[in-house]
Design an enzyme around this catalytic site. Structure first.
Site, short mmCIF file in Angstrom:
data_model
loop_
_atom_site.label_atom_id
_atom_site.label_comp_id
_atom_site.label_asym_id
_atom_site.label_seq_id
_atom_site.Cartn_x
_atom_site.Cartn_y
_atom_site.Cartn_z
N ASP A 92 -10.03 1.39 -4.31
CA ASP A 92 -9.09 1.37 -3.19
C ASP A 92 -8.24 2.63 -3.23
O ASP A 92 -8.75 3.73 -3.05
CB ASP A 92 -8.27 0.07 -3.27
CG ASP A 92 -7.54 -0.25 -1.99
OD1 ASP A 92 -7.06 0.68 -1.32
OD2 ASP A 92 -7.42 -1.44 -1.64
N ARG B 225 -7.58 0.57 12.86
CA ARG B 225 -6.21 0.99 12.53
C ARG B 225 -6.27 2.05 11.45
O ARG B 225 -7.27 2.17 10.75
CB ARG B 225 -5.37 -0.19 12.03
CG ARG B 225 -5.82 -0.76 10.69
CD ARG B 225 -4.72 -1.60 10.07
NE ARG B 225 -5.15 -2.35 8.90
CZ ARG B 225 -5.20 -1.87 7.65
NH1 ARG B 225 -4.91 -0.60 7.40
NH2 ARG B 225 -5.55 -2.65 6.65
N ASN C 7 -5.40 3.56 7.84
CA ASN C 7 -5.25 2.99 6.51
C ASN C 7 -4.64 4.07 5.61
O ASN C 7 -3.69 4.73 6.00
CB ASN C 7 -6.62 2.48 6.02
CG ASN C 7 -6.52 1.55 4.85
OD1 ASN C 7 -5.62 0.70 4.83
ND2 ASN C 7 -7.37 1.68 3.87
N ASN D 278 -9.89 5.18 2.26
CA ASN D 278 -8.89 4.86 1.25
C ASN D 278 -8.48 6.07 0.44
O ASN D 278 -8.14 7.10 1.01
CB ASN D 278 -9.40 3.70 0.39
CG ASN D 278 -8.71 2.39 0.77
OD1 ASN D 278 -7.49 2.39 0.96
ND2 ASN D 278 -9.44 1.31 0.88
N GLU E 32 0.84 -1.21 0.00
CA GLU E 32 0.00 0.00 0.00
C GLU E 32 0.87 1.25 0.00
O GLU E 32 2.10 1.16 0.02
CB GLU E 32 -0.86 0.03 1.27
CG GLU E 32 -2.18 -0.69 1.16
CD GLU E 32 -3.19 0.09 0.34
OE1 GLU E 32 -2.85 1.19 -0.15
OE2 GLU E 32 -4.31 -0.41 0.16
CA CA Z 1 -5.92 0.91 0.55
#
Ligand code: CA
Length: 291
Positions: free
Chosen positions: A197, A99, A101, A147, A16
């Protein structure tokens, strides 16, 4: 479209946070579930993995040196020389199941990042903004999986993805105050597509969106909601794109290998890899945190 190449041997569990730091000519990315910040120097081909000791959702370069990191438990700074971590703020001490991201800096040097639940599928996440004085404010509540973020070149629009909603939202953006207003859906991901995403924007104002379970990154026109181009990946879980390289014409793409069955792993030997491709378009480097 150039040829897609895999540029790192490292197979991430959950790759990521791709981020090109123009000032340093370095590329950063993270493996969230392995607690790793990767520093890749395309000039030398070197890779350095820094274990930060907890899940790390994203990183952003800091103008005064080092990186801003969004972690399992709050937002902090990472010293790239010593590997030392300094936590600034944990906005969710009451939500141990959440958490941090995805996140990045806006053009004014604020750091934006959001949270998500680690397991339960309830929208217990939120989107936060850390100002240049390190104060943190909650901007959106009831987020499922916070995201992709991107800002238009004129700084008047912010784009945002809360993955389970299956759309990209646009907001009017006030670069002076960091306030968002007037949310509207601009791109819809219907049935048969992946889940939106990570996201980045090119110099023509088109959005590049990674599709989790969609095997691709698409280039979308946020004005019409139309898909213009796509890059197919050899991995189903495509997580985030970012432009980088000396001419900002390399598109870096992270992927994940998390929760694949043995059969899927055999079908996707490159899942978790970091990829790069020349798309014929140029992007912007990451904005630095100015605090
Ligand atoms: Ca992501």
């Amino acid at each position: 479209m150039g040829e897609l190449e895999r540029i790192s041997e490292h197979a991430a569990t959950l790759g990521e946070g791709p981020c090109w730091h123009t000032q340093a000519q370095l590329f950063y990315w993270v493996d969230i579930e392995s607690n790793i910040v990767h520093v890749h120097d395309p000039g030398t081909g070197s890779n350095r993995a820094i274990d930060v000791g907890q899940r790390v959702g994203t990183v952003a370069p800091r103008a005064s040196g080092g990186l801003i990191v969004a972690l399992e438990n709050g937002i902090g700074a990472l010293d790239l020389e010593s590997g030392e971590l300094e936590i600034f703020h944990d906005p969710e001490p009451d939500k141990p199941n959440n958490r941090f991201n995805d996140g990045k800096c806006d053009p004014a040097g604020r750091f934006w990042a959001g949270t998500m639940p680690k397991s339960a599928r309830v929208p217990s996440g939120a989107l936060y903004c850390m100002e240049r004085d390190l104060s943190v404010r909650k901007v959106l509540d009831g987020v499922g999986v916070s995201n992709g973020l991107a800002w238009s070149a004129d700084h008047e629009t912010m784009y945002y993805i809360d993955t389970p909603t299956r759309h990209v939202r646009a907001f009017d953006y006030d670069i002076e105050t960091g306030e968002i207003a007037n949310p509207r859906k601009v791109i819809e991901f219907g049935e048969g597509r992946g889940y939106p995403d990570g996201m980045t924007i090119d110099t023509e104002g088109m959005l590049w969106v990674a599709e989790w379970l969609g095997w691709r990154v698409g280039r979308w026109d946020p004005a019409s909601g139309e898909l213009l181009e796509e890059i197919r990946l050899p991995a189903a879980k495509v997580t985030a794109p970012a432009f980088g390289g000396p001419d900002l014409d390399d598109l870096y793409i992270t992927t994940a290998s998390i929760d694949l069955s043995e059969e899927e792993k055999a079908e996707q030997p490159d899942a978790g890899g970091l990829f790069r491709v020349k798309t014929g378009h140029r992007g912007l480097g990451a904005y630095e945190f100015a605090g």
